[in-house]
Write a protein that holds these residues in place. Structure first.
Motif, PDB file in Angstrom:
ATOM      1  N   ARG A   1       0.831  -1.218   0.000  1.00 21.25           N
ATOM      2  CA  ARG A   1       0.000   0.000   0.000  1.00 21.25           C
ATOM      3  C   ARG A   1       0.859   1.259   0.000  1.00 21.25           C
ATOM      4  O   ARG A   1       0.566   2.220  -0.705  1.00 21.25           O
ATOM      5  CB  ARG A   1      -0.955   0.008   1.177  1.00 21.25           C
ATOM      6  N   THR A   2       1.913   1.258   0.787  1.00 20.50           N
ATOM      7  CA  THR A   2       2.816   2.417   0.795  1.00 20.50           C
ATOM      8  C   THR A   2       3.419   2.626  -0.581  1.00 20.50           C
ATOM      9  O   THR A   2       3.477   3.750  -1.077  1.00 20.50           O
ATOM     10  CB  THR A   2       3.959   2.231   1.816  1.00 20.50           C
ATOM     11  N   LEU A   3       3.866   1.549  -1.202  1.00 19.52           N
ATOM     12  CA  LEU A   3       4.532   1.678  -2.497  1.00 19.52           C
ATOM     13  C   LEU A   3       3.570   2.153  -3.582  1.00 19.52           C
ATOM     14  O   LEU A   3       3.979   2.889  -4.484  1.00 19.52           O
ATOM     15  CB  LEU A   3       5.189   0.357  -2.888  1.00 19.52           C
ATOM     16  N   ARG A   4       2.322   1.769  -3.503  1.00 19.36           N
ATOM     17  CA  ARG A   4       1.329   2.264  -4.470  1.00 19.36           C
ATOM     18  C   ARG A   4       1.027   3.741  -4.226  1.00 19.36           C
ATOM     19  O   ARG A   4       0.794   4.496  -5.158  1.00 19.36           O
ATOM     20  CB  ARG A   4       0.032   1.461  -4.379  1.00 19.36           C
ATOM     21  N   ALA A   5       1.045   4.147  -2.967  1.00 16.43           N
ATOM     22  CA  ALA A   5       0.635   5.505  -2.614  1.00 16.43           C
ATOM     23  C   ALA A   5       1.736   6.555  -2.759  1.00 16.43           C
ATOM     24  O   ALA A   5       1.467   7.680  -3.164  1.00 16.43           O
ATOM     25  CB  ALA A   5       0.096   5.532  -1.186  1.00 16.43           C
TER      26      ALA A   5
END
Length: 176
Positions: free
Chosen positions: A48-52
């Motif tokens: 999720r962090t990497l997508r955001a």
């Protein structure tokens, strides 16, 4: 109020040796491997962090937010772990020193700075299932004994062209 910011000295496995220009590539975290603190990072924990916000994840010196020393060009999850590729800013004093220490083998660890979003008990371990990744730092003391970088290969010797030409002439005259 947010939960406390944590750091995790994670297993470092460089996939290439650091270059004199400060390029570095490797793993900042490996999945499913307990560290000395008893934590295990689950695959997908960073997704999720990497997508955001991949571009806002900082490259720091020893977790010090006042000392950014590089840029992470790529941060991805693969089957093995959190793979990072970046470059030290060697025009900065600390970036240049870090590149020298990496090349000499005196500095050999990576560590992640994060906030735990979700975790679960897995026997004696805490299994981290979702993490909010803030930064990846170069560090002196990694959490796991295996968190070491391979030293750079020795540099090719530099020869003065005049000295090299003399050596070739001397070798050729020996066979004349």
């Amino acid at each position: 109020m947010h939960p406390a910011y944590e750091t995790k000295f994670a297993p470092l496995t460089l996939t290439t040796s650091p270059t004199p220009q400060g390029r570095i590539e490797g793993y900042a975290a490996l999945f499913e491997q307990p560290d000395r603190g008893g934590d295990i990072i689950a695959p997908g924990a960073f997704s999720r962090t990497l997508r955001a916000r991949t571009s806002s994840i900082k490259f720091l010196w020893q977790h010090d937010p006042a000392q950014p020393i590089g840029i992470w060009d790529s941060i991805t999850e693969d089957a093995r772990g959190l793979r990072v590729r970046g470059r030290l800013l060697t025009t900065l004093r600390q970036g240049e020193e870090a590149a020298i220490l990496l090349a000499a083998g005196a500095l050999d660890g990576l560590s992640i700075g994060f906030r735990t979003v979700t975790a679960e008990r897995a026997g004696p371990h805490r299994r981290l299932t979702r993490l909010d990744l803030w930064e990846v730092s170069l560090v002196t003391f990694p959490m796991a004994d295996s968190a070491r970088a391979r030293p750079s290969p020795p540099a090719e010797p530099q020869h003065d062209p005049a000295t090299l030409a003399d050596a070739i002439r001397n070798a050729a005259s020996a066979f004349a």
